[in-house]
Design a protein around this motif. Sequence first.
Motif, PDB file in Angstrom:
ATOM      1  N   GLY A 146       1.003  -1.000   0.159  1.00 48.48           N
ATOM      2  CA  GLY A 146      -0.055  -0.076  -0.185  1.00 48.48           C
ATOM      3  C   GLY A 146       0.809   1.279   0.083  1.00 48.48           C
ATOM      4  O   GLY A 146       1.918   1.136   0.250  1.00 48.48           O
ATOM      5  N   LEU A 163      -6.567   1.063   4.670  1.00 51.48           N
ATOM      6  CA  LEU A 163      -5.581   0.107   4.162  1.00 51.48           C
ATOM      7  C   LEU A 163      -5.745  -1.331   4.764  1.00 51.48           C
ATOM      8  O   LEU A 163      -5.568  -2.353   4.063  1.00 51.48           O
ATOM      9  CB  LEU A 163      -4.050   0.765   4.449  1.00 51.48           C
ATOM     10  CG  LEU A 163      -3.807   1.953   3.691  1.00 51.48           C
ATOM     11  CD1 LEU A 163      -2.836   2.857   4.105  1.00 51.48           C
ATOM     12  CD2 LEU A 163      -3.816   1.739   2.193  1.00 51.48           C
ATOM     13  N   ALA A 179      -0.203   6.412  -6.847  1.00 48.02           N
ATOM     14  CA  ALA A 179      -1.215   6.744  -5.722  1.00 48.02           C
ATOM     15  C   ALA A 179      -2.573   7.435  -6.469  1.00 48.02           C
ATOM     16  O   ALA A 179      -3.744   6.963  -6.112  1.00 48.02           O
ATOM     17  CB  ALA A 179      -0.755   7.391  -4.306  1.00 48.02           C
ATOM     18  N   TRP A 207      -5.761   6.119  -4.511  1.00 44.77           N
ATOM     19  CA  TRP A 207      -5.146   6.358  -3.177  1.00 44.77           C
ATOM     20  C   TRP A 207      -5.332   7.960  -2.710  1.00 44.77           C
ATOM     21  O   TRP A 207      -4.759   8.162  -1.599  1.00 44.77           O
ATOM     22  CB  TRP A 207      -4.164   5.539  -2.857  1.00 44.77           C
ATOM     23  CG  TRP A 207      -4.153   4.113  -3.197  1.00 44.77           C
ATOM     24  CD1 TRP A 207      -5.282   3.390  -3.173  1.00 44.77           C
ATOM     25  CD2 TRP A 207      -3.066   3.279  -3.558  1.00 44.77           C
ATOM     26  NE1 TRP A 207      -4.812   2.185  -3.496  1.00 44.77           N
ATOM     27  CE2 TRP A 207      -3.618   2.167  -3.626  1.00 44.77           C
ATOM     28  CE3 TRP A 207      -1.619   3.406  -3.552  1.00 44.77           C
ATOM     29  CZ2 TRP A 207      -3.056   0.942  -3.890  1.00 44.77           C
ATOM     30  CZ3 TRP A 207      -0.855   2.205  -3.963  1.00 44.77           C
ATOM     31  CH2 TRP A 207      -1.524   1.137  -4.102  1.00 44.77           C
TER      32      TRP A 207
END
Length: 115
Positions: free
Chosen positions: A44, A77, A55, A60
């Motif tokens: 992540g 996450l 990202a 994200w």
Amino acid sequence: PPPRLRLFQKFSTFRILVCGGDGSVGWVLSEIDALGLHKQCQLGVLPLGTGNDLARVLGWGSLCDDDTQLLQILEKLERATTKMLDRWSVLTYEAPKQSPPALKDEENGDSNIQV
């Protein structure tokens, strides 16, 4: 990361959170590949870099600059599902330059004329 990543070699699966930008993510992914951990690692990204293209494209977010949201981000996450990503590289090279072959001019009787 290599010494720390070696600690995970005995795990069947593990997750890593990279706190940084595209360069940091690329660095960690390269080390994971070098150690052969790519099939057991889930990664992540906490976008703290300048560009954060990866990202942003993966949804994200483009930047995490608010510390108050950190706990919420970590909780997301932890519950996140995984998706496979392709990783590849392009290798280019330039062939050495060669001089053109010599040609014969049969009409003039000249030989080794360079074109």
